[in-house]
Design a protein around this motif. Structure first.
Motif: not given
Length: 238
Positions: A181-185, A191-200, A205-218
């Motif tokens: 599952y990959t999602f954008e949120y 006073i601060f926002s951050r946007t990211a993609f995550a893949t789970i 036998g493991r639950y993996y999570t990748l998160v890649v993001g940046a400051n909302e302005r960029r």
């Protein structure tokens, strides 16, 4: 993931291949200890939770040092090499069973509680990190339908009480019989926002999570670049 120095040395000497592998013909530069940046009080109070979580330290320096030398032992036929897009590097963890791409000008750093992480050399909040926890489930579908699992995850686990969570997109993909599952949120505070993609994903036998993001302005400038990272995450059989 933490190990004593003696354990790390024993592990490295016992195996021909390092835990982390760079794609052949690539260069991986490992960053030294990075200090928490100086910020004005207003900004610091807003992002304090992020910096507490990130806790910058040099990650596994002995293992990484030996691994950097051992990358020359990787056979030229290592299948990942030709797949790596231009301006990206491949991070391959054979021990923990996963791989992904990251921008080639990013540098490795320690993100507390995570197994691997890379960040933009100038913008600390523009980064990717991967973590995993044990699970008795065998597939991401075991968690439930995507349109129920992701909103619950973002709003109740990713977002702090002071943040408003917005989910823009959710996608499912299957690669070699493994589901992701990959999602954008976006997480927004006054006073601060951050946007990211995550893949789970779930496997080994493991639950993996990748998160890649940046400051909302960029985000508009780097979104497509970071989407490549999110979509590149793959589980490896171990």
């Amino acid at each position: 993931m933490a190990a004593s120095i003696s354990s790390l040395l024993s592990l490295c000497c016992a195996s021909t291949f390092p835990k982390q592998l760079a794609a052949p013909n690539s260069t991986v530069i490992h960053s030294s200890t990075v200090s928490r940046p100086s910020t004005v009080n207003a900004y610091a109070s807003t992002t304090d939770a992020i910096f507490k979580e990130e806790g910058y330290f040099t990650r596994r320096p002995i293992l990484l040092g030996i691994g950097a030398l051992a990358t020359t032992l990787i056979p030229a036929s290592f299948g990942y090499a030709e797949e790596v897009p231009k301006n990206y590097e491949a991070f391959v963890d054979l021990s923990d069973g996963y791989s992904y791409y990251y921008p080639s000008d990013w540098r490795e750093f320690d993100f507390r509680g995570h197994d691997s992480a890379f960040k933009d050399r100038y913008l600390q909040l523009q980064n990717v990190r991967v973590s995993f926890i044990p699970t008795d489930k065998s597939d991401i579908h075991d968690l439930g339908p995507m349109d129920e699992v992701i909103p619950n995850l973002v709003r109740h686990q990713y977002a702090a009480p002071s943040q408003r969570a917005t989910i823009f997109d959710m996608q499912e993909r299957t690669v070699n019989g493994k589901n992701y599952y990959t999602f954008e949120y976006e997480l927004t505070s006054p006073i601060f926002s951050r946007t990211a993609f995550a893949t789970i994903s779930i496997g080994n036998g493991r639950y993996y999570t990748l998160v890649v993001g940046a400051n909302e302005r960029r985000w508009k400038r780097v979104r497509n670049q970071l989407k490549v990272v999110a979509n590149s995450f793959k589980m490896l059989d171990i």
